[in-house]
Design a protein around this motif. Structure first.
Motif, PDB file in Angstrom:
ATOM      1  N   ASP A  10       0.849  -1.189   0.000  1.00 57.30           N
ATOM      2  CA  ASP A  10       0.000   0.000   0.000  1.00 57.30           C
ATOM      3  C   ASP A  10       0.888   1.243   0.000  1.00 57.30           C
ATOM      4  O   ASP A  10       1.447   1.618   1.026  1.00 57.30           O
ATOM      5  CB  ASP A  10      -0.914  -0.009   1.234  1.00 57.30           C
ATOM      6  N   HIS A  11       1.030   1.867  -1.163  1.00 56.42           N
ATOM      7  CA  HIS A  11       1.924   3.022  -1.277  1.00 56.42           C
ATOM      8  C   HIS A  11       1.325   4.297  -0.693  1.00 56.42           C
ATOM      9  O   HIS A  11       1.996   5.335  -0.653  1.00 56.42           O
ATOM     10  CB  HIS A  11       2.315   3.245  -2.736  1.00 56.42           C
ATOM     11  N   THR A  12       0.082   4.230  -0.236  1.00 56.52           N
ATOM     12  CA  THR A  12      -0.504   5.397   0.430  1.00 56.52           C
ATOM     13  C   THR A  12      -0.110   5.440   1.901  1.00 56.52           C
ATOM     14  O   THR A  12      -0.311   6.456   2.563  1.00 56.52           O
ATOM     15  CB  THR A  12      -2.028   5.395   0.309  1.00 56.52           C
ATOM     16  N   SER A  13       0.417   4.342   2.410  1.00 63.09           N
ATOM     17  CA  SER A  13       0.850   4.280   3.808  1.00 63.09           C
ATOM     18  C   SER A  13       2.368   4.372   3.876  1.00 63.09           C
ATOM     19  O   SER A  13       3.067   3.731   3.086  1.00 63.09           O
ATOM     20  CB  SER A  13       0.384   2.973   4.457  1.00 63.09           C
ATOM     21  N   PRO A  14       2.904   5.144   4.811  1.00 60.95           N
ATOM     22  CA  PRO A  14       4.368   5.264   4.924  1.00 60.95           C
ATOM     23  C   PRO A  14       4.995   3.962   5.399  1.00 60.95           C
ATOM     24  O   PRO A  14       4.365   3.159   6.090  1.00 60.95           O
ATOM     25  CB  PRO A  14       4.550   6.380   5.954  1.00 60.95           C
ATOM     26  N   LEU A  15       6.243   3.762   5.013  1.00 60.17           N
ATOM     27  CA  LEU A  15       6.975   2.572   5.431  1.00 60.17           C
ATOM     28  C   LEU A  15       7.603   2.804   6.804  1.00 60.17           C
ATOM     29  O   LEU A  15       8.327   3.782   7.009  1.00 60.17           O
ATOM     30  CB  LEU A  15       8.085   2.250   4.432  1.00 60.17           C
ATOM     31  N   PHE A  16       7.318   1.904   7.726  1.00 57.61           N
ATOM     32  CA  PHE A  16       8.019   1.849   9.000  1.00 57.61           C
ATOM     33  C   PHE A  16       8.860   0.575   8.943  1.00 57.61           C
ATOM     34  O   PHE A  16       8.353  -0.529   9.143  1.00 57.61           O
ATOM     35  CB  PHE A  16       7.041   1.839  10.173  1.00 57.61           C
ATOM     36  N   ILE A  17      10.137   0.749   8.630  1.00 63.05           N
ATOM     37  CA  ILE A  17      10.996  -0.371   8.263  1.00 63.05           C
ATOM     38  C   ILE A  17      11.770  -0.889   9.465  1.00 63.05           C
ATOM     39  O   ILE A  17      12.389  -0.114  10.209  1.00 63.05           O
ATOM     40  CB  ILE A  17      11.988   0.050   7.159  1.00 63.05           C
ATOM     41  N   TYR A  18      11.755  -2.203   9.610  1.00 66.50           N
ATOM     42  CA  TYR A  18      12.535  -2.882  10.641  1.00 66.50           C
ATOM     43  C   TYR A  18      13.675  -3.606   9.944  1.00 66.50           C
ATOM     44  O   TYR A  18      13.481  -4.632   9.308  1.00 66.50           O
ATOM     45  CB  TYR A  18      11.634  -3.860  11.394  1.00 66.50           C
ATOM     46  N   GLU A  19      14.882  -3.038  10.020  1.00 65.65           N
ATOM     47  CA  GLU A  19      16.054  -3.649   9.406  1.00 65.65           C
ATOM     48  C   GLU A  19      16.551  -4.772  10.311  1.00 65.65           C
ATOM     49  O   GLU A  19      16.689  -4.591  11.529  1.00 65.65           O
ATOM     50  CB  GLU A  19      17.155  -2.601   9.218  1.00 65.65           C
ATOM     51  N   LEU A  20      16.856  -5.940   9.721  1.00 68.20           N
ATOM     52  CA  LEU A  20      17.155  -7.088  10.577  1.00 68.20           C
ATOM     53  C   LEU A  20      18.122  -8.054   9.914  1.00 68.20           C
ATOM     54  O   LEU A  20      18.305  -8.066   8.700  1.00 68.20           O
ATOM     55  CB  LEU A  20      15.862  -7.820  10.942  1.00 68.20           C
ATOM     56  N   HIS A  21      18.697  -8.882  10.754  1.00 69.71           N
ATOM     57  CA  HIS A  21      19.586  -9.964  10.336  1.00 69.71           C
ATOM     58  C   HIS A  21      19.077 -11.234  11.002  1.00 69.71           C
ATOM     59  O   HIS A  21      18.980 -11.301  12.233  1.00 69.71           O
ATOM     60  CB  HIS A  21      21.021  -9.653  10.763  1.00 69.71           C
ATOM     61  N   GLU A  56      15.130  -0.171  18.909  1.00 69.49           N
ATOM     62  CA  GLU A  56      13.887   0.439  19.377  1.00 69.49           C
ATOM     63  C   GLU A  56      13.779   0.403  20.899  1.00 69.49           C
ATOM     64  O   GLU A  56      13.077   1.224  21.499  1.00 69.49           O
ATOM     65  CB  GLU A  56      12.667  -0.234  18.738  1.00 69.49           C
ATOM     66  N   PHE A  57      14.464  -0.532  21.553  1.00 63.73           N
ATOM     67  CA  PHE A  57      14.445  -0.545  23.018  1.00 63.73           C
ATOM     68  C   PHE A  57      15.816  -0.222  23.612  1.00 63.73           C
ATOM     69  O   PHE A  57      16.049  -0.420  24.804  1.00 63.73           O
ATOM     70  CB  PHE A  57      13.906  -1.879  23.559  1.00 63.73           C
ATOM     71  N   GLY A  58      16.727   0.290  22.773  1.00 66.13           N
ATOM     72  CA  GLY A  58      18.022   0.725  23.286  1.00 66.13           C
ATOM     73  C   GLY A  58      18.964  -0.406  23.599  1.00 66.13           C
ATOM     74  O   GLY A  58      19.616  -0.414  24.652  1.00 66.13           O
ATOM     75  N   HIS A  59      19.054  -1.390  22.686  1.00 67.89           N
ATOM     76  CA  HIS A  59      19.945  -2.523  22.928  1.00 67.89           C
ATOM     77  C   HIS A  59      21.341  -2.031  23.292  1.00 67.89           C
ATOM     78  O   HIS A  59      21.904  -1.190  22.599  1.00 67.89           O
ATOM     79  CB  HIS A  59      19.999  -3.424  21.691  1.00 67.89           C
ATOM     80  N   PRO A  60      21.920  -2.531  24.386  1.00 68.71           N
ATOM     81  CA  PRO A  60      23.143  -1.919  24.928  1.00 68.71           C
ATOM     82  C   PRO A  60      24.440  -2.273  24.222  1.00 68.71           C
ATOM     83  O   PRO A  60      25.435  -1.585  24.406  1.00 68.71           O
ATOM     84  CB  PRO A  60      23.182  -2.469  26.363  1.00 68.71           C
ATOM     85  N   ASP A 105      10.459   0.698  28.853  1.00 70.77           N
ATOM     86  CA  ASP A 105       9.879   2.025  28.616  1.00 70.77           C
ATOM     87  C   ASP A 105      10.242   2.546  27.230  1.00 70.77           C
ATOM     88  O   ASP A 105       9.406   3.151  26.539  1.00 70.77           O
ATOM     89  CB  ASP A 105      10.362   3.010  29.680  1.00 70.77           C
ATOM     90  N   LEU A 106      11.485   2.322  26.807  1.00 66.39           N
ATOM     91  CA  LEU A 106      11.906   2.769  25.479  1.00 66.39           C
ATOM     92  C   LEU A 106      11.143   2.025  24.390  1.00 66.39           C
ATOM     93  O   LEU A 106      10.772   2.620  23.366  1.00 66.39           O
ATOM     94  CB  LEU A 106      13.408   2.568  25.315  1.00 66.39           C
ATOM     95  N   ALA A 107      10.901   0.741  24.593  1.00 63.30           N
ATOM     96  CA  ALA A 107      10.120  -0.030  23.627  1.00 63.30           C
ATOM     97  C   ALA A 107       8.691   0.480  23.561  1.00 63.30           C
ATOM     98  O   ALA A 107       8.094   0.578  22.480  1.00 63.30           O
ATOM     99  CB  ALA A 107      10.141  -1.507  23.992  1.00 63.30           C
ATOM    100  N   THR A 108       8.127   0.820  24.713  1.00 67.23           N
ATOM    101  CA  THR A 108       6.771   1.374  24.748  1.00 67.23           C
ATOM    102  C   THR A 108       6.718   2.707  24.017  1.00 67.23           C
ATOM    103  O   THR A 108       5.780   2.974  23.245  1.00 67.23           O
ATOM    104  CB  THR A 108       6.304   1.558  26.202  1.00 67.23           C
ATOM    105  N   PHE A 109       7.720   3.546  24.235  1.00 65.48           N
ATOM    106  CA  PHE A 109       7.767   4.836  23.534  1.00 65.48           C
ATOM    107  C   PHE A 109       7.820   4.641  22.026  1.00 65.48           C
ATOM    108  O   PHE A 109       7.094   5.306  21.276  1.00 65.48           O
ATOM    109  CB  PHE A 109       8.978   5.647  24.006  1.00 65.48           C
TER     110      PHE A 109
END
Length: 674
Positions: A170-181, A518-522, A555-559
């Motif tokens: 759906d190109h009317t919706s913006p992409l929220f991309i999760y880059e992963l391995h 997204e949750f501040g992996h250390p 909390d960071l994940a919730t944000f």
């Protein structure tokens, strides 16, 4: 000779960006090359989709009476197929030379090449023999006895059944991309699998609100620590993570969740190893790549494709079509586009003016290939997504080919992570420049879309630091408890929320996050190598940190999750009404309007403003609908969400409509007109 349409008609790109007018001849040359080369390349074919079928001819193909195996090896003298089906005898199955450098052998009997059987091809060239992996092999694995990589026939009796025939982007919706391995997606210190990812990580991504995944390291690569960027076998699924059918199950499941699946595509270079890769397959160094120094990437130590050869274009375009059709990928993030676009690979070059884009260092053959690639992808999947990893900012990269562009949908806003790193490293908190940050985040090429991001896998690699680790450093190992009042951790959490919220709302029409950030992996990423005794300690993700409700990671994940939900609901990403309302350098204040909402950021490390005069464009009543200081986000809960603000004329703001509002230090808040 009839001149092309590109010359006789002014290109639309010139109207979009008038600064390109001095380079009109360069742009016309680009389009002339595109038109003439396209005509020559396609020949009797009507379109790229009909042309790009190398994978349907070369490689192994089962017919009624047996198997055909074909290769393109113009420089070879002899080819012999061998494997466990013939006792690895290099004499029994010679390939016959055909026209145009093609070779072929027919293997009688449908059961002669069994599912999962091993194969190689012995290539004789220049009087020497080498055992190679077939160019179009769809799976390679390590032989359990010899430990070398071998080709493997993949033809399961029960074919995979897809359930995603109705899925479309759906190109009317913006992409929220999760880059992963895939390999490092698990908590265990080891290599994760496609199946583990499908079962345990995909639901997390869905719950977090991301609607797109961008998967790294899909194509086969023998060196795990290369992060997938040294490809050996372009048509083979990485056996590090599982089988071809398990990858199909992952994609099919993602589509059932409404998640777009993009592949991190490496067509910018290839592995230089002749034992596993395609380099030197036919005994020459020029079959796929440039010769001499031009064929070697000086930084990556890999081979560079010769995009001027039609056979190379056929191979690469067929590769694109293969991944779209065989595995139902929804598009690609093209790696290393800057390296492709210039003979200098972009190394040490400051693209400070337009002349840097149009010079003898510009690789026109590579740009033509990228135009062809985008054309083909749209022919196969009109709804597909293409993203360019281009740090040069080449004009037209994300404009349609017909308008004089290269044809991508988006480019990565690669300067944004650099901005934040430079700001954090070189300036005291109170000296952050709001004008500079605003300029860098909002300065985009006209009518070209970008993917904004704070950090990708590049910033997470060992030797670098993630955003929050750069802010908090080793304090993260000891003070991330919610009741811990460590001042460095408090600063890191507040600033990371502000930086991400500002970036996601300003830096592009889409947003990208790297897995775990997204949750501040250390921790940084450090793949197993000889230097770390082949340890997987830093090649995994500690999801349990996010799941522990006593830690601030939760909390960071919730944000992150609530931010994405808020932006989706209010259609912030696709809004085109951005207006800077106020910038206060000395007090680190920035306010703007977007999607009808009012955004107010106070980056000041110490000052809270009890009665900040906030100018808005319209008369009326306003209410806070989102803020970074909520307690569920690890904040202090200082911002009232039930108070109604009534506008008045603000004499201190040039008699603009506005109101006085409490703006606590290091917070952001959003108001909506009632």
């Amino acid at each position: 000779m009839q001149r092309s349409l590109a010359v006789t008609t002014e290109l639309k790109i010139l109207a979009i960006d008038p600064y390109l007018k001095p380079f009109e001849k360069d742009l016309q040359l680009r389009m002339d090359r595109y038109s003439s080369h396209k005509k020559t390349l396609l020949g009797q074919y009507l379109d790229f989709k009909s042309f790009a079928n190398g994978h349907l001819f070369y490689g192994f193909h089962l017919v009624k009476e047996g198997w055909y195996y074909r290769e393109w090896a113009p420089g070879a003298e002899e080819l012999h197929l061998m494997g466990d089906f013939n006792g690895w005898n290099p004499e029994t199955h010679p390939l016959k030379r055909k026209e145009h450098g093609n070779w072929e052998v027919f293997i009688e009997g449908r059961d002669t090449l069994k599912h999962t059987s091993f194969v190689k091809v012995r290539v004789k060239a220049n009087g020497k023999e080498r055992d190679r992996l077939p160019l179009y092999i769809k799976r390679t694995v390590q032989n359990p006895e010899t430990h070398d990589f071998v080709g493997q026939i993949w033809n399961p009796e029960k074919q995979f059944m897809w359930h995603d025939t109705k899925f479309r982007v759906d190109h009317t919706s913006p992409l929220f991309i999760y880059e992963l391995h895939i390999g490092m997606a698990q908590e265990k210190e080891g290599i994760g699998s496609f199946k583990e990812f499908t079962d345990t990580i995909l639901p997390r991504i869905k719950d977090a609100g991301y609607n797109t995944i961008q998967i790294m390291a899909i194509m086969q690569h023998p060196y795990y620590a290369s992060f997938g960027y040294q490809v050996s076998n372009f048509f083979a699924v990485s056996s590090w993570f599982g089988t071809p059918d398990e990858l199909k199950e992952l994609v099919d499941t993602a589509h059932s969740m409404g998640i777009v699946v993009l592949m991190d595509l490496v067509h910018s270079h290839a592995l230089d190893n002749q034992m596993e890769g395609i380099y030197g397959f036919d005994g020459t160094d020029h079959q796929f790549f440039h010769v001499g120094s031009r064929g070697n990437h000086p930084a990556w130590k890999t081979k560079l494709f010769n995009y001027g050869k039609n056979e190379v274009l056929h191979f690469l375009l067929s590769n694109l079509k293969f991944w779209l059709e065989e595995y139902h990928f929804d598009g690609f993030r093209f790696d290393g586009v800057t390296s492709m676009a210039y003979h200098h690979q972009g190394l040490g070059v400051n693209f400070s003016d337009y002349s840097k884009y149009f010079s003898a260092e510009t690789d026109l053959d590579a740009l033509t290939y990228l135009q062809f690639a985008n054309d083909l992808i749209r022919e196969v999947r009109p709804d597909a997504v293409t993203i360019a990893e281009d740090m040069s900012g080449m004009p037209g990269m994300c404009l349609p080919v017909k308008d004089g562009g290269i044809g991508f949908d988006y480019r990565l806003s690669m300067g944004v992570p650099d901005l934040w790193i430079k700001t954090i490293k070189e300036r005291r908190d109170e000296n952050w420049s709001m004008n500079q940050i605003w300029h860098e985040l909002t300065c985009h090429r006209p009518q070209e879309k970008t993917i904004g991001y704070v950090e990708s896998h590049d910033q997470a690699l060992v030797g670098d630091k993630t955003l929050i680790f750069r802010l908090a450093d080793q304090e993260m190992y000891w003070h991330m408890g919610k009741n811990d009042q460590n001042i460095l951790i408090k600063r890191a959490i507040e600033l990371s929320k502000l930086i991400k919220f500002l970036t996601i709302t300003l830096a592009g029409e889409g947003y990208m996050n790297f897995m775990g950030n997204e949750f501040g992996h250390p921790d940084w990423i450090d793949f197993p190598t000889k230097e770390n005794d082949w340890s997987y300690k830093y090649a995994c993700r500690h999801w349990s940190l996010m799941d522990n409700q006593e830690l601030s990671y939760a909390d960071l994940a919730t944000f992150d999750r609530e931010t994405i939900a808020f932006l989706k609901t209010n259609k912030v990403m696709q809004a085109d009404d951005l207006v800077n309302l106020w910038t206060e350098e000395k007090d680190n204040i920035l306010a703007y309007k977007k999607s009808g909402l009012i955004f107010l950021f106070n980056f000041n490390p110490t000052k809270s403003f009890p009665d900040f005069a906030l100018p808005v464009e319209e008369y009326g009543e306003y209410q806070v609908v989102f803020n970074t200081d909520e307690k569920q986000f690890g904040g202090q809960g200082r911002i009232a969400t039930d108070y109604i603000y009534q506008t008045k004329l603000l004499s201190e703001r040039e008699n603009k409509y506005g109101f006085a509002i409490y703006a606590p230090s290091r917070t952001a808040l959003v108001l909506r007109k009632l």
